[in-house]
Design an enzyme around this catalytic site. Structure first.
Site, PDB file in Angstrom:
ATOM      1  N   GLY A  16      13.880  24.246 -51.471  1.00 19.55           N
ATOM      2  CA  GLY A  16      14.769  25.362 -51.141  1.00 19.55           C
ATOM      3  C   GLY A  16      16.245  25.103 -51.337  1.00 19.55           C
ATOM      4  O   GLY A  16      17.075  25.808 -50.760  1.00 19.55           O
ATOM      5  N   SER A  17      16.598  24.143 -52.183  1.00  9.89           N
ATOM      6  CA  SER A  17      18.040  23.924 -52.389  1.00  9.89           C
ATOM      7  C   SER A  17      18.683  25.130 -53.080  1.00  9.89           C
ATOM      8  O   SER A  17      19.841  25.459 -52.796  1.00  9.89           O
ATOM      9  CB  SER A  17      18.302  22.635 -53.171  1.00  9.89           C
ATOM     10  N   ASN A  18      17.955  25.790 -53.943  1.00 10.62           N
ATOM     11  CA  ASN A  18      18.510  27.005 -54.568  1.00 10.62           C
ATOM     12  C   ASN A  18      18.583  28.154 -53.566  1.00 10.62           C
ATOM     13  O   ASN A  18      19.518  28.954 -53.596  1.00 10.62           O
ATOM     14  CB  ASN A  18      17.692  27.408 -55.800  1.00 10.62           C
ATOM     15  N   MET A  91       6.213  28.720 -56.786  1.00 17.17           N
ATOM     16  CA  MET A  91       5.245  28.146 -57.717  1.00 17.17           C
ATOM     17  C   MET A  91       4.036  29.058 -57.946  1.00 17.17           C
ATOM     18  O   MET A  91       2.892  28.595 -57.924  1.00 17.17           O
ATOM     19  CB  MET A  91       4.788  26.774 -57.209  1.00 17.17           C
ATOM     20  N   ARG A  92       4.288  30.329 -58.130  1.00 17.79           N
ATOM     21  CA  ARG A  92       3.195  31.284 -58.404  1.00 17.79           C
ATOM     22  C   ARG A  92       3.602  32.170 -59.550  1.00 17.79           C
ATOM     23  O   ARG A  92       4.788  32.478 -59.713  1.00 17.79           O
ATOM     24  CB  ARG A  92       2.952  32.195 -57.194  1.00 17.79           C
ATOM     25  N   ASN A 107      14.393  34.681 -62.079  1.00 16.80           N
ATOM     26  CA  ASN A 107      13.993  33.295 -61.798  1.00 16.80           C
ATOM     27  C   ASN A 107      15.019  32.323 -62.375  1.00 16.80           C
ATOM     28  O   ASN A 107      15.756  32.665 -63.300  1.00 16.80           O
ATOM     29  CB  ASN A 107      12.626  33.018 -62.444  1.00 16.80           C
ATOM     30  N   HIS A 109      15.212  28.379 -63.995  1.00 13.30           N
ATOM     31  CA  HIS A 109      14.344  27.326 -64.522  1.00 13.30           C
ATOM     32  C   HIS A 109      15.214  26.175 -65.047  1.00 13.30           C
ATOM     33  O   HIS A 109      16.194  26.421 -65.758  1.00 13.30           O
ATOM     34  CB  HIS A 109      13.467  27.893 -65.643  1.00 13.30           C
TER      35      HIS A 109
HETATM   36  C1  GRF Z   1      14.493  24.221 -59.303  1.00 12.97           C
HETATM   37  O1  GRF Z   1      14.725  23.189 -60.219  1.00 12.97           O
HETATM   38  C2  GRF Z   1      14.259  25.522 -60.014  1.00 12.97           C
HETATM   39  O2  GRF Z   1      14.950  25.629 -61.206  1.00 12.97           O
HETATM   40  C3  GRF Z   1      12.778  25.495 -60.289  1.00 12.97           C
HETATM   41  O3  GRF Z   1      12.220  24.884 -59.155  1.00 12.97           O
HETATM   42  C4  GRF Z   1      13.179  24.008 -58.556  1.00 12.97           C
HETATM   43  C5  GRF Z   1      13.274  24.422 -57.119  1.00 12.97           C
HETATM   44  O4  GRF Z   1      14.101  23.560 -56.386  1.00 12.97           O
HETATM   45  N1  GRF Z   1      12.269  26.815 -60.563  1.00 12.97           N
HETATM   46  P1  GRF Z   1      14.553  23.988 -54.928  1.00 12.97           P
HETATM   47  O5  GRF Z   1      13.305  24.270 -54.127  1.00 12.97           O
HETATM   48  O6  GRF Z   1      15.425  25.195 -55.049  1.00 12.97           O
HETATM   49  O7  GRF Z   1      15.308  22.813 -54.374  1.00 12.97           O
END
Ligand code: GRF
Length: 191
Positions: A16-18, A91-92, A107, A109
């Site tokens: 969940g860092s994003n 992850m779905r 999204n 990536h």
């Molecule tokens: C990130 O690298 C994002 O680009 C990818 O999954 C990772 C999720 O990282 N889709 P976080 O859970 O946000 O730390």
């Protein structure tokens, strides 16, 4: 949209860092609100982050099948009048009934798409002969990491650095470009 506030949902599965980068950014803004975190892994660290920001979270149980899980998600999106969805390590693969609901779904990536779709993207890019590696923000369709590209940022692949160092550089880029891009996309919904 209700009271002119753009309502955001974030879907995540893990760290969940994003999510946190988005939460930090949007808490300063008055026209947009992260209404809910939707997650599908009971022990995901992202839950702790949502508590810190006082953002409601909802666990979606996929063990009864994707169809019923997605029905629950659609109900939440409708109930809460969500205007836009950001995936942050969810992850779905979403099926047509969610994608075609009429809400933009975006999204992030960690590769320069169309290269290195799917998992372990940073490692695969690191092990390549590519000169540049980076991050992509894109609309979500039924494919894996395949929808229309919205934004990309790249850095030179410096092989004197370790994979760990490169990974953290990539994540830093994510945490910078996702909030900025998300805000622009939200503001486009108002104008
Ligand atoms: C990130 O690298 C994002 O680009 C990818 O999954 C990772 C999720 O990282 N889709 P976080 O859970 O946000 O730390």
């Amino acid at each position: 949209m209700e009271n002119n506030i753009i309502k955001i949902a974030i879907f995540a599965s893990g760290n969940g860092s994003n999510f946190e980068a988005l939460a930090k950014h949007f808490e300063k803004l008055h026209d947009y609100k992260i209404e809910i975190l939707i997650y599908d892994k009971k022990d995901a660290f992202v839950i702790e982050r949502s508590k810190k920001f006082n953002i409601e979270s909802k666990y979606i149980d996929y063990s009864f099948g994707k169809d019923s899980a997605e029905d629950q998600i659609i109900e939440i999106l409708k109930d809460k009048n969500i205007n836009i969805v950001f995936l942050a390590g969810f992850m779905r693969i979403l099926s047509k009934k969610i994608i075609e609901i009429g809400i933009p779904i975006i999204n992030i990536h960690p590769s320069l798409l169309p290269k290195y779709k799917g998992i372990n993207s940073i490692e695969r890019a690191y092990n390549s002969d590519d000169e540049r590696i980076g991050v992509t923000i894109h609309y979500v369709n039924e494919g894996v990491d395949e929808g229309e590209i919205i934004a990309q940022e790249s850095i030179r692949l410096d092989k004197s650095k370790s994979l760990d160092e490169i990974e953290s550089e990539i994540h830093k880029i994510e945490h910078k470009i996702y909030p900025i891009t998300a805000e622009i996309l939200c503001s486009n919904l108002i104008n």
